[in-house]
Design an enzyme around this catalytic site. Structure first.
Site, PDB file in Angstrom:
ATOM      1  N   SER A  91     -30.117 152.826  55.914  1.00 32.23           N
ATOM      2  CA  SER A  91     -28.754 152.918  56.393  1.00 32.23           C
ATOM      3  C   SER A  91     -28.442 154.366  56.796  1.00 32.23           C
ATOM      4  O   SER A  91     -29.334 155.116  57.184  1.00 32.23           O
ATOM      5  CB  SER A  91     -27.781 152.405  55.319  1.00 32.23           C
ATOM      6  OG  SER A  91     -26.470 152.312  55.821  1.00 32.23           O
TER       7      SER A  91
ATOM      8  N   LYS B 152     -24.328 150.410  61.091  1.00 32.50           N
ATOM      9  CA  LYS B 152     -24.804 150.729  59.744  1.00 32.50           C
ATOM     10  C   LYS B 152     -23.862 150.174  58.676  1.00 32.50           C
ATOM     11  O   LYS B 152     -24.314 149.767  57.595  1.00 32.50           O
ATOM     12  CB  LYS B 152     -24.976 152.241  59.589  1.00 32.50           C
ATOM     13  CG  LYS B 152     -26.110 152.816  60.438  1.00 32.50           C
ATOM     14  CD  LYS B 152     -27.451 152.185  60.095  1.00 32.50           C
ATOM     15  CE  LYS B 152     -28.596 152.820  60.872  1.00 32.50           C
ATOM     16  NZ  LYS B 152     -29.919 152.252  60.520  1.00 32.50           N
TER      17      LYS B 152
ATOM     18  N   TYR C 216     -22.826 153.115  66.543  1.00 35.01           N
ATOM     19  CA  TYR C 216     -23.848 153.371  65.529  1.00 35.01           C
ATOM     20  C   TYR C 216     -23.268 153.219  64.122  1.00 35.01           C
ATOM     21  O   TYR C 216     -23.855 152.545  63.261  1.00 35.01           O
ATOM     22  CB  TYR C 216     -24.432 154.771  65.716  1.00 35.01           C
ATOM     23  CG  TYR C 216     -25.472 155.139  64.688  1.00 35.01           C
ATOM     24  CD1 TYR C 216     -26.774 154.651  64.773  1.00 35.01           C
ATOM     25  CD2 TYR C 216     -25.164 155.980  63.621  1.00 35.01           C
ATOM     26  CE1 TYR C 216     -27.730 154.980  63.825  1.00 35.01           C
ATOM     27  CE2 TYR C 216     -26.111 156.321  62.669  1.00 35.01           C
ATOM     28  CZ  TYR C 216     -27.393 155.818  62.774  1.00 35.01           C
ATOM     29  OH  TYR C 216     -28.332 156.146  61.826  1.00 35.01           O
TER      30      TYR C 216
END
Length: 269
Positions: free
Chosen positions: A143, A161, A157
Site C-alpha cells: 500500500s 491505495k 493514486y
C-alpha cells in the site's frame, strides 16, 4: 519441469522486475528464506534475469500484464504444476498513474490506473485463494501512505491505495484462515520517486513537491531492501503477525508490531 519435493514455501510476487518487487524477490530466494518464487512482470529486466540465473531452481518467470486475469492464472498454474503448492502472494505491482488534479484528470486514465492498482488485486487473489486456503497462506499488499494523504494531483493514486486497504480488511474478514495485510513501505528510492520528481511540480502543491525532492537530495529515501525484507518475511511465514491479530490491518513497514519480520540491519525510520 518436475515437481519439487522441497517443503520450502512457494510465493508469487507481482511487479518483480525492478524496485521493491525485485528486492523482495532477491530476499525471498536468499538466506534465511530460500523460498521458491513465481514472478509476474510486464518485462524481464536484466536484473531479474540475473537473479533467475543465480537461483534457477527457485525462480519462475511469467511475463504479462497483471491487470489481465489470465496472467495471474498462468502464474498460479505454473506454481502448482511445478511445485504443487502456493503459500503466499505479494501484490506489489502498481502505477503512480495520472498526476493531475481532480478537476482536470481524464477519467479513462483513472480507470486504467484502477485496473492496475485495484482490479488486478482481485484477479490474483481469486485465482490464488483455493490454494491459499489449503496452505493457510498469506496475502501481502503493498500500500502507501498516500492512502491517508491528500496530495494535490495524486487523487487517483491515493484513492486506489485506500481501496486496497479496504479490500485487505474485507478479505481478512471473509477469509479468516488466510492472513492478509497491507504494508505502508515508506518513501523508497525507486522509479516511482523519480517519476514524482519529473512530473509532480506541475500538479502538486509547492511544499509537497519540495518535500519529495528534498528526500532525494538529502539521501533520505529508503533502500528497497528494508521494507522488502518485511514483505518477504510476512509472505514466507506470517505466524507472528497472525498471532498479533494484524490480519486486515494497514501497518507501517517498521512498526513495532512487525519487529520480528524486520531485518535487524535495517535502521528505524
Amino acid at each position: 519441469m518436475s515437481s519439487s519435493t522441497s517443503s520450502s514455501p512457494v510465493i508469487i510476487v507481482t511487479g518483480a522486475s525492478k524496485g521493491l518487487g525485485l528486492s523482495t524477490l532477491a530476499i525471498l530466494c536468499g538466506t534465511p528464506f530460500s523460498a521458491r518464487v513465481v514472478c509476474i512482470s510486464r518485462s524481464h529486466s536484466d536484473d531479474l534475469l540475473l537473479f533467475q540465473k543465480m537461483y534457477p531452481d527457485q525462480i519462475l518467470l511469467v511475463r504479462g500484464d497483471v491487470s489481465v486475469r489470465a496472467t495471474s492464472q498462468e502464474a498460479v498454474d505454473l506454481a502448482i504444476k511445478t511445485w504443487g503448492r502456493l503459500d503466499g502472494i505479494v501484490l506489489n505491482a502498481g502505477s503512480l498513474g495520472p498526476l493531475n488534479r481532480i478537476a482536470d484528470v481524464d477519467v479513462k486514465d483513472v480507470e486504467s490506473l484502477f485496473s492496475i492498482n485495484f482490479s488486478s488485486l482481485i484477479h490474483t487473489i481469486q485465482v490464488s485463494l483455493p490454494h491459499l486456503r489449503t496452505s493457510k497462506g498469506s496475502v501481502v499488499m503493498v500500500s502507501s501512505g498516500a492512502a491517508e494523504a491528500d496530495y494535490a494531483g495524486w487523487g487517483a493514486y491515493s484513492a486506489s491505495k485506500a481501496a486496497m486497504n479496504s479490500l485487505c480488511r474485507t478479505l481478512a474478514n471473509e477469509e479468516p484462515e488466510v492472513f492478509s495485510i497491507a504494508i505502508r513501505p515508506g518513501v523508497i528510492d525507486t522509479d516511482m520517486q523519480a517519476d514524482i520528481r519529473l512530473r509532480g511540480e506541475q500538479h502538486m502543491a509547492p511544499d509537497a513537491y519540495a518535500k519529495f525532492k528534498g528526500l532525494h537530495t538529502s539521501g533520505a529515501l529508503l533502500p528497497p531492501a528494508w521494507p522488502g525484507y518485511v514483505l518477504a518475511s510476512l509472505a514466507f511465514n506470517p505466524k507472528t503477525a497472525r498471532e498479533q491479530q494484524l490480519s486486515g490491518k494497514f501497518v507501517q513497514w517498521n512498526a513495532k508490531e512487525l519487529e520480528e519480520h524486520q531485518n535487524p540491519m535495517s535502521l528505524r525510520k
